[in-house]
Design a protein around this motif. Sequence first.
Motif, PDB file in Angstrom:
ATOM      1  N   ALA A  41     -14.163   5.263 -17.302  1.00  0.00           N
ATOM      2  CA  ALA A  41     -14.072   7.134 -17.356  1.00  0.00           C
ATOM      3  C   ALA A  41     -12.498   7.373 -16.995  1.00  0.00           C
ATOM      4  CB  ALA A  41     -15.063   7.657 -16.315  1.00  0.00           C
ATOM      5  N   TYR A  42     -11.921   6.720 -15.969  1.00  0.00           N
ATOM      6  CA  TYR A  42     -10.768   7.256 -15.955  1.00  0.00           C
ATOM      7  C   TYR A  42      -9.692   7.008 -17.104  1.00  0.00           C
ATOM      8  CZ  TYR A  42      -5.960   6.609 -13.755  1.00  0.00           C
ATOM      9  OH  TYR A  42      -4.611   6.693 -13.710  1.00  0.00           O
ATOM     10  N   ARG A  43     -10.013   5.995 -17.815  1.00  0.00           N
ATOM     11  CA  ARG A  43      -9.106   5.589 -18.713  1.00  0.00           C
ATOM     12  C   ARG A  43      -9.272   6.512 -19.850  1.00  0.00           C
ATOM     13  NH1 ARG A  43     -10.263   0.300 -17.403  1.00  0.00           N
ATOM     14  NH2 ARG A  43     -12.040   0.049 -19.171  1.00  0.00           N
ATOM     15  N   TYR A  44     -10.430   6.809 -19.995  1.00  0.00           N
ATOM     16  CA  TYR A  44     -10.585   7.960 -21.104  1.00  0.00           C
ATOM     17  C   TYR A  44     -10.190   9.218 -20.502  1.00  0.00           C
ATOM     18  CZ  TYR A  44     -13.386  11.840 -23.430  1.00  0.00           C
ATOM     19  OH  TYR A  44     -13.561  12.917 -23.962  1.00  0.00           O
ATOM     20  N   ALA A  45     -10.296   9.946 -19.271  1.00  0.00           N
ATOM     21  CA  ALA A  45      -9.928  11.155 -19.036  1.00  0.00           C
ATOM     22  C   ALA A  45      -8.091  11.036 -18.976  1.00  0.00           C
ATOM     23  CB  ALA A  45     -10.242  11.281 -17.734  1.00  0.00           C
ATOM     24  N   ARG A  46      -7.609   9.965 -18.454  1.00  0.00           N
ATOM     25  CA  ARG A  46      -6.159  10.186 -18.385  1.00  0.00           C
ATOM     26  C   ARG A  46      -5.587  10.409 -19.568  1.00  0.00           C
ATOM     27  NH1 ARG A  46      -4.352   4.253 -16.882  1.00  0.00           N
ATOM     28  NH2 ARG A  46      -5.088   4.100 -19.144  1.00  0.00           N
ATOM     29  N   ASP A  47      -6.081   9.969 -20.868  1.00  0.00           N
ATOM     30  CA  ASP A  47      -5.718  10.283 -22.223  1.00  0.00           C
ATOM     31  C   ASP A  47      -6.059  11.395 -22.891  1.00  0.00           C
ATOM     32  OD1 ASP A  47      -3.980   7.727 -21.998  1.00  0.00           O
ATOM     33  OD2 ASP A  47      -5.474   6.663 -22.910  1.00  0.00           O
TER      34      ASP A  47
END
Length: 246
Positions: free
Chosen positions: A175-181
């Motif tokens: 979820a972090y990787r998705y949100a970061r981008d």
Amino acid sequence: MTTTMQRAEAAEHAMSEELDRIVVKSVLYTSGERDPRVPVPRPPDQGKLYLMGHDPRLPKMPDKPTLFDFFRYRFGPSAHMLQSARLAQKNGLGEKLVLACLLHDIAVAGFIRSDHGYWSAQLLEPYVDEEVSWAIRYHQTLRFFADESVGYKYPETYVKLFGADYQPEPHIQAAYRYARDHKWYMSSRLITVNDLYSFDPNAKVELDEFTDVVGRHFKQPKEGLGFDASPSSHMWRTINWPTRYL
Ligand SMILES: [Fe+2]
Ligand SMILES: [Fe+2]
């Protein structure tokens, strides 16, 4: 020896005796404290009816409840959210993000703690700008990851709460990787920046200070929250009537 749990159960039993309706708790309210697979023992109902609607042990909500009514009658202390919203204002954030800060933890305050970012976002989605609910959904994840560009460090409080070796699980990492981008990353990040943990117990922030912000950016349904047939209205209705039998 009487345990705290037994005392609580006895008190609860005594309380439900005084009610003229039988109240049965949802599995979710007791799961973990008791094994949800074991049937709940039910005393004979002696012809009593089961509760369908308002629980007399709770303050009655207006027929057409507003967001602020939920703050007043159903949510736990909301100083944390109020102070975060005031800080966001002080830091010059726009009204939409002030609203996001004001509402970011409503699931913790009034519904379910686990996965609170997702529950909060889902409660709010039909009534706020998509960016606001998106930011609220992902603040829960972003809290676990530092962003030095805005001076956000991994919270000391989390070390105290979860231990120094806690690692966010793979679904949180994803979820972090998705949100970061994502294009709204910074909106969600700014919630974490203004998310106060060690708030001042003496600083009084009143809900009324945000009447205008809420008025402009929260689409209050005319039927009242819970009665407007939105995709989350059943959730508001459950908060209003948490012990309805069905
Ligand atoms: Fe939160
Ligand atoms: Fe928070």
